[in-house]
Scaffold this motif. Structure first.
Motif, PDB file in Angstrom:
ATOM      1  N   GLY A 194       4.956  11.012   0.902  1.00  0.00           N
ATOM      2  CA  GLY A 194       5.084   9.725   0.229  1.00  0.00           C
ATOM      3  C   GLY A 194       5.225   8.546   1.172  1.00  0.00           C
ATOM      4  O   GLY A 194       4.593   7.496   0.985  1.00  0.00           O
ATOM      5  N   GLU A 198       2.645   5.300   1.605  1.00  0.00           N
ATOM      6  CA  GLU A 198       3.118   3.939   1.374  1.00  0.00           C
ATOM      7  C   GLU A 198       2.965   3.074   2.624  1.00  0.00           C
ATOM      8  O   GLU A 198       2.565   1.904   2.539  1.00  0.00           O
ATOM      9  CB  GLU A 198       4.587   3.985   0.944  1.00  0.00           C
ATOM     10  CG  GLU A 198       5.167   2.614   0.614  1.00  0.00           C
ATOM     11  CD  GLU A 198       6.600   2.713   0.118  1.00  0.00           C
ATOM     12  OE1 GLU A 198       7.277   1.659   0.098  1.00  0.00           O
ATOM     13  OE2 GLU A 198       7.046   3.816  -0.236  1.00  0.00           O
ATOM     14  N   GLN A 224      -9.287   7.010  -5.503  1.00  0.00           N
ATOM     15  CA  GLN A 224      -8.180   6.148  -5.082  1.00  0.00           C
ATOM     16  C   GLN A 224      -8.681   5.042  -4.158  1.00  0.00           C
ATOM     17  O   GLN A 224      -8.250   3.885  -4.252  1.00  0.00           O
ATOM     18  CB  GLN A 224      -7.102   6.967  -4.372  1.00  0.00           C
ATOM     19  CG  GLN A 224      -6.234   7.815  -5.283  1.00  0.00           C
ATOM     20  CD  GLN A 224      -4.928   8.213  -4.608  1.00  0.00           C
ATOM     21  OE1 GLN A 224      -4.156   7.350  -4.176  1.00  0.00           O
ATOM     22  NE2 GLN A 224      -4.685   9.510  -4.514  1.00  0.00           N
ATOM     23  N   GLY A 231      -2.055   0.498  -3.604  1.00  0.00           N
ATOM     24  CA  GLY A 231      -1.244   1.505  -4.267  1.00  0.00           C
ATOM     25  C   GLY A 231      -1.718   2.929  -4.038  1.00  0.00           C
ATOM     26  O   GLY A 231      -1.772   3.721  -4.979  1.00  0.00           O
ATOM     27  N   LYS A 232      -2.103   3.262  -2.812  1.00  0.00           N
ATOM     28  CA  LYS A 232      -2.501   4.635  -2.501  1.00  0.00           C
ATOM     29  C   LYS A 232      -1.262   5.519  -2.568  1.00  0.00           C
ATOM     30  O   LYS A 232      -0.174   5.127  -2.164  1.00  0.00           O
ATOM     31  CB  LYS A 232      -3.132   4.714  -1.110  1.00  0.00           C
ATOM     32  CG  LYS A 232      -4.278   3.724  -0.885  1.00  0.00           C
ATOM     33  CD  LYS A 232      -5.422   3.957  -1.853  1.00  0.00           C
ATOM     34  CE  LYS A 232      -6.602   3.055  -1.556  1.00  0.00           C
ATOM     35  NZ  LYS A 232      -6.334   1.638  -1.748  1.00  0.00           N
ATOM     36  N   THR A 233      -1.464   6.725  -3.042  1.00  0.00           N
ATOM     37  CA  THR A 233      -0.291   7.547  -3.298  1.00  0.00           C
ATOM     38  C   THR A 233      -0.575   9.012  -3.039  1.00  0.00           C
ATOM     39  O   THR A 233      -1.684   9.392  -2.656  1.00  0.00           O
ATOM     40  CB  THR A 233       0.190   7.348  -4.750  1.00  0.00           C
ATOM     41  OG1 THR A 233       1.436   8.015  -4.929  1.00  0.00           O
ATOM     42  CG2 THR A 233      -0.829   7.895  -5.747  1.00  0.00           C
TER      43      THR A 233
END
Length: 348
Positions: A194, A198, A224, A231-233
């Motif tokens: 994560g 971010e 994505q 907002g890549k996740t």
């Protein structure tokens, strides 16, 4: 979307060029065996990453293993992939041919029975791997303590994936997304990625090893990126095996017996806190794992360092298939069954 729709989308994709790194060598092997590359648009490039622990083991480690194998009343125990890795003093296979005591193992736990049956022999385990295999070596120490065994030593070349991925995100700007290593993710959990997603605004997708899993993960990364937002996740497409928190029992074992420290990745150089070393209270098991950071100077024609971080494909190395092949490997990427060059060579 179903599999046919995903394949159609990836085959016909005409957006911006996308470079996706599959970190795990098992993913690379599956991609080749299933012909996934032939199903992708030329705009989508898959890059093989540093997901083979054997390939990134420095020469000094191999030399230390050979020293033990030549020592009286000592036996060096290793997995088969390690036998041909070149050190400055040759390989374990060459040393065995010269009379060194090298035995292949299928599991580190089998050494417990050998040590119990032969108390006058010191069994030295070549511990190479990522978070996936580290718990097994911790169990060896735990069982050895329980049984009172005094004749087991472990030389660690254990590495952790997250510092390497951070290094790649910092230094290799052309990689837009990652297929996370499935086996490692079982241990560390999907939420471990994560912070990277971010910080670097890159998608990280955890996936299994079947072709349909991998295609779905590639599709996920591309979609994505197409969204063109920050907002890549992290997406976990392997939730039947990978939990957000990972395997906490395995993590506890690793934390009990090992501590992080700087380690050299063959072809990359030193990476802070990327190695696992036996803690001080269990030093009687340590076969001298620290300080093994010396590596052989690879000639300019050997491009293993560039292969490991995806700057080139293996077949772009001048030595690929000529001066370097699985029978007589020169660079570390050709040695292991999970090394990028070896996989490319066998499936070329």
């Amino acid at each position: 979307m179903n599999a046919e729709q995903i394949i159609k989308y990836l085959k016909e994709y005409q957006g911006d060029e996308v470079n996706i790194m599959e970190v795990c060598g098992t993913h690379t092997a599956s991609i080749f065996k299933s012909g996934i590359r032939s199903l992708l648009s030329p705009k989508i490039r898959l890059i093989s990453g540093p997901g083979c622990p054997v390939c990134v083991t420095p020469a000094a480690y191999i030399d230390r293993c050979i020293e033990y194998a030549l020592k009286e009343n000592h036996v060096l125990c290793t997995f088969g992939d390690m036998m041909k890795v070149p050190g400055e003093k040759g390989s374990l296979a060459q040393a065995k041919g010269d009379g060194a005591k090298v035995e292949l193992m299928y599991s580190p736990l089998e050494i417990l029975e050998k040590a119990a049956a032969n108390p006058n022999i010191t069994y030295v385990i070549a511990a190479v791997g990522f978070e996936t295999t580290a718990p097994a070596y911790a169990l060896v120490m735990e069982e050895a303590i329980s049984r009172g065994l005094q004749n087991i030593r472990i030389i660690t070349a254990l590495k952790t994936v997250m510092p390497a991925l951070t290094w790649i995100c910092e230094n290799e700007k052309g990689i837009e997304g990652f297929l996370c290593p499935g086996h490692v993710s079982v241990i560390i959990g999907s939420q471990s990625y994560g912070e990277l997603a971010e910080t670097y605004h890159k998608p990280f997708v955890v996936t299994g090893f079947e072709p349909e899993y991998i295609l779905a993960a590639i599709y996920d990364v591309v979609r994505q990126l197409e969204a063109r937002s920050d907002g890549k996740t992290v997406h976990n497409l392997y939730s039947n095996a990978v939990k957000p928190e990972g395997n906490q029992k395995a993590q506890t074992l690793i934390e009990k017996y090992f501590e992080p420290g700087a380690a050299v990745w063959r072809g990359l150089g030193p990476i802070e806190d990327s190695g696992l070393y036996i803690k001080e209270e269990y030093q009687r098991f340590d076969g001298g794992s620290r300080g093994l950071d010396r590596d052989i100077e690879l000639p300019e024609s050997c491009r293993c360092g560039d292969v490991i971080v995806g700057r080139i494909n293996p077949n772009e190395c001048p030595m690929f298939g000529s001066g370097c092949h699985p029978v007589s490997p020169y660079g570390p990427c050709m040695v292991s069954s999970e090394g990028a060059c070896g996989i490319w060579y066998r499936n070329r």
